[in-house]
Scaffold this motif. Structure first.
Motif, short mmCIF file in Angstrom:
data_model
loop_
_atom_site.label_atom_id
_atom_site.label_comp_id
_atom_site.label_asym_id
_atom_site.label_seq_id
_atom_site.Cartn_x
_atom_site.Cartn_y
_atom_site.Cartn_z
N ASP A 1 0.77 -1.25 0.10
CA ASP A 1 -0.02 -0.02 -0.06
C ASP A 1 0.81 1.30 -0.06
O ASP A 1 0.43 2.15 -0.61
CB ASP A 1 -0.89 -0.16 1.13
CG ASP A 1 -2.08 1.09 1.17
OD1 ASP A 1 -2.55 0.92 0.01
OD2 ASP A 1 -2.25 1.68 1.81
N ALA A 2 2.00 1.45 0.70
CA ALA A 2 2.82 2.31 0.64
C ALA A 2 3.59 2.79 -0.94
O ALA A 2 3.46 3.84 -0.76
CB ALA A 2 3.81 2.02 1.79
N ILE A 3 3.91 1.63 -1.28
CA ILE A 3 4.33 1.74 -2.59
C ILE A 3 3.15 2.22 -3.70
O ILE A 3 3.53 3.33 -4.35
CB ILE A 3 5.03 0.54 -3.15
CG1 ILE A 3 6.01 0.26 -2.38
CG2 ILE A 3 5.36 0.43 -4.67
CD1 ILE A 3 7.36 1.19 -2.47
N PHE A 4 2.22 1.82 -3.68
CA PHE A 4 0.94 2.44 -4.29
C PHE A 4 0.75 3.86 -4.13
O PHE A 4 0.70 4.61 -4.79
CB PHE A 4 -0.18 1.44 -4.18
CG PHE A 4 -0.34 0.31 -5.04
CD1 PHE A 4 -0.59 0.35 -6.53
CD2 PHE A 4 -0.53 -0.77 -4.34
CE1 PHE A 4 -0.81 -0.76 -7.28
CE2 PHE A 4 -0.58 -2.14 -5.02
CZ PHE A 4 -0.66 -2.13 -6.63
N LYS A 5 0.78 4.30 -2.82
CA LYS A 5 0.41 5.52 -2.70
C LYS A 5 1.26 6.68 -3.04
O LYS A 5 1.28 7.80 -3.24
CB LYS A 5 0.24 5.68 -1.00
CG LYS A 5 -1.10 5.14 -0.47
CD LYS A 5 -1.19 5.08 1.14
CE LYS A 5 -2.45 4.52 1.70
NZ LYS A 5 -2.32 4.76 3.19
N ALA A 6 2.62 6.06 -2.90
CA ALA A 6 3.84 6.83 -3.24
C ALA A 6 3.87 7.11 -4.89
O ALA A 6 4.41 8.16 -5.20
CB ALA A 6 5.20 6.22 -2.69
N PHE A 7 3.54 6.10 -5.60
CA PHE A 7 3.92 6.21 -6.99
C PHE A 7 2.61 6.32 -8.04
O PHE A 7 2.78 6.58 -9.00
CB PHE A 7 4.88 5.14 -7.25
CG PHE A 7 6.18 5.03 -6.97
CD1 PHE A 7 7.13 6.16 -7.47
CD2 PHE A 7 6.58 4.31 -5.71
CE1 PHE A 7 8.39 6.42 -6.93
CE2 PHE A 7 7.83 4.72 -4.95
CZ PHE A 7 8.64 5.45 -5.83
N TYR A 8 1.63 5.65 -7.71
CA TYR A 8 0.60 5.03 -8.34
C TYR A 8 -0.17 6.39 -9.41
O TYR A 8 -0.33 6.33 -10.43
CB TYR A 8 -0.86 4.43 -7.73
CG TYR A 8 -1.52 3.49 -8.71
CD1 TYR A 8 -0.91 2.46 -9.27
CD2 TYR A 8 -2.88 3.92 -9.06
CE1 TYR A 8 -1.73 1.54 -9.99
CE2 TYR A 8 -3.61 3.35 -9.76
CZ TYR A 8 -3.07 1.96 -10.29
OH TYR A 8 -3.72 1.09 -11.09
N ARG A 9 -0.19 7.60 -8.87
CA ARG A 9 -0.78 8.71 -9.25
C ARG A 9 0.26 9.58 -9.81
O ARG A 9 -0.05 10.77 -10.51
CB ARG A 9 -1.67 9.33 -8.14
CG ARG A 9 -2.84 8.63 -7.81
CD ARG A 9 -3.92 7.97 -8.71
NE ARG A 9 -4.86 7.36 -8.10
CZ ARG A 9 -5.63 6.57 -8.74
NH1 ARG A 9 -5.51 6.61 -10.14
NH2 ARG A 9 -6.63 5.88 -8.09
N LYS A 10 1.60 9.33 -9.64
CA LYS A 10 2.45 10.07 -10.50
C LYS A 10 2.21 10.22 -11.86
O LYS A 10 2.29 9.26 -12.65
CB LYS A 10 4.06 9.86 -10.17
CG LYS A 10 4.42 9.79 -8.68
CD LYS A 10 4.62 11.10 -8.07
CE LYS A 10 5.21 11.08 -6.67
NZ LYS A 10 5.42 12.25 -6.31
N PRO A 11 2.57 11.45 -12.40
CA PRO A 11 2.19 11.43 -14.00
C PRO A 11 3.21 10.76 -14.70
O PRO A 11 2.90 10.39 -15.81
CB PRO A 11 2.10 13.18 -14.19
CG PRO A 11 2.88 13.59 -13.24
CD PRO A 11 2.72 12.74 -11.81
N TRP A 12 4.43 10.48 -14.38
CA TRP A 12 5.53 9.93 -15.07
C TRP A 12 5.57 8.41 -14.76
O TRP A 12 6.21 7.63 -15.27
CB TRP A 12 7.06 10.72 -14.59
CG TRP A 12 6.91 10.68 -13.38
CD1 TRP A 12 6.83 11.84 -12.56
CD2 TRP A 12 7.56 9.84 -12.44
NE1 TRP A 12 7.35 11.69 -11.23
CE2 TRP A 12 7.59 10.40 -11.00
CE3 TRP A 12 7.96 8.35 -12.41
CZ2 TRP A 12 8.20 9.99 -9.85
CZ3 TRP A 12 8.22 7.86 -11.32
CH2 TRP A 12 8.50 8.45 -9.89
N PHE A 13 4.65 7.82 -13.97
CA PHE A 13 4.59 6.34 -13.61
C PHE A 13 3.65 5.80 -14.46
O PHE A 13 2.73 6.11 -14.79
CB PHE A 13 4.24 6.38 -11.99
CG PHE A 13 4.40 5.03 -11.51
CD1 PHE A 13 5.73 4.34 -11.54
CD2 PHE A 13 3.20 4.06 -11.05
CE1 PHE A 13 5.76 3.03 -10.86
CE2 PHE A 13 3.38 2.91 -10.47
CZ PHE A 13 4.77 2.33 -10.45
N ALA A 14 4.34 4.60 -15.18
CA ALA A 14 3.63 3.87 -16.00
C ALA A 14 3.20 2.27 -15.45
O ALA A 14 3.11 1.47 -16.30
CB ALA A 14 4.30 3.80 -17.30
#
Length: 332
Positions: A284-297
């Protein structure tokens, strides 16, 4: 060398017909100008007794993956290369290329995209242990690895795989930029889909100098987290690479064991006190940190095996898989 030790050293250094048989042998090219898509992925690894040879069983898993919001899988055929050896044995055992190609067809029939992700199995070590200080040995290894990669590029192209990962965690070899650029150019002549490299966390990921030649930045995301699961420093390190190269980032492998204090050494799958709750919180911590980043795919969680058996790193059947489903169904 144990998984714990090898990762520590690195980090401290900074029956289905469906025409699948014909599809595996035909030339089904990926689009000529592929676009990076958001990858809600899982790694689907070959385990005994059938490995990748049971398409009917794999199809049932693929249905379950789709129901949980997964849109892409990584298939991981291994080659075998002992430390110090320049020869690579491949296309054998549980991960024959013909069987991998058939699973690509089955996955596509089920609405899943596929990353073809060949890796090297290094006994008592990992690819980051491979190092050739003598130029002649290093030249021989790159020639042999080129043969290995070309084989997989041909099968990935024939099967219609969407992505090809050209290498995984070569921490001591990825600095030879000219050799990798040559391999990338040769691979593009054969494979027309998306290309990436799966860098190990730390010096490998942060020092690669050929990201511009690939379609997106690939990371085996095993950066440790503090006990409070604060991701700020990890985000900063990954985002620095992304800003330098201006490419999307995909975690071509990511995971935590279902054990106590898994955040301290995410790569470690040795036997410790079980704690599925810790694994779920780390996911969950990894999802919260990266999932919505515009550069994350996207990301590919490690792993679900073909035999359905639990492994310390697998989220399958555990609360971590509920976390994956919740996030994957939330959009993107």
């Amino acid at each position: 060398m144990s998984l714990l030790r090898r990762r520590y050293l690195l980090h401290s250094g900074a029956v289905f017909s469906l025409g699948v048989a014909a599809l595996a042998l035909g030339d089904h090219a990926a689009p000529s100008t592929p676009r990076v898509f958001f990858q809600r992925g899982l790694s689907f690894t070959a385990e005994g007794p059938d490995g990748y040879g049971n398409a009917e069983s794999a199809a049932r898993y693929f249905d379950e993956f789709r129901a949980k919001g997964v849109n892409s899988i990584a298939l991981v055929p291994y080659g075998f290369s002992p430390p110090g050896a320049t020869h690579i044995r491949f296309n054998m055992g549980w991960e024959r290329s013909e069987d991998v190609a058939k699973l690509v067809a089955v996955a596509h029939q089920k609405g899943l995209k596929v990353m073809w992700k060949p890796q090297l199995w290094v006994p008592r070590g990992f690819p980051g242990d491979l190092e050739f200080t003598r130029p002649a040995d290093r030249s021989d290894w790159f020639t042999e690895y080129g043969r290995f990669l070309h084989h997989h590029a041909e099968y990935a192209q024939r099967s219609g795989a969407d992505i090809l990962c050209i290498g995984v965690e070569f921490a001591k070899l990825s600095r030879y930029t000219a050799q990798w650029r040559k391999l990338i150019a040769e691979t593009r002549a054969t494979f027309k889909g998306l290309l990436t490299y799966g860098a190990a966390q730390g010096q490998d990921f942060e020092g690669v100098a050929f990201w511009d030649a690939l379609d997106f930045i690939g990371l085996s995301e095993y950066y440790p987290l503090p006990d409070n699961l604060d991701t700020a420093q990890v985000v900063q390190r990954i985002e620095a690479v992304q800003k330098r190269w201006g490419k999307s980032v995909v975690f071509v492998e990511s995971g935590f064991s279902a054990v106590k204090n898994a955040q301290r050494a995410p790569w470690d799958d040795s036997a410790m006190e079980p704690s599925p709750e810790t694994q779920a919180r780390c996911y969950d911590a990894i999802f919260k940190a990266f999932y919505r980043k515009p550069w994350f795919a996207g990301m590919y969680w490690w792993k679900v095996g073909t035999n359905g058996r639990a492994s310390p790193h697998s989220p399958w059947g555990l609360p971590a898989m509920d976390v994956v489903e919740r996030w994957y169904k939330s959009g993107r």
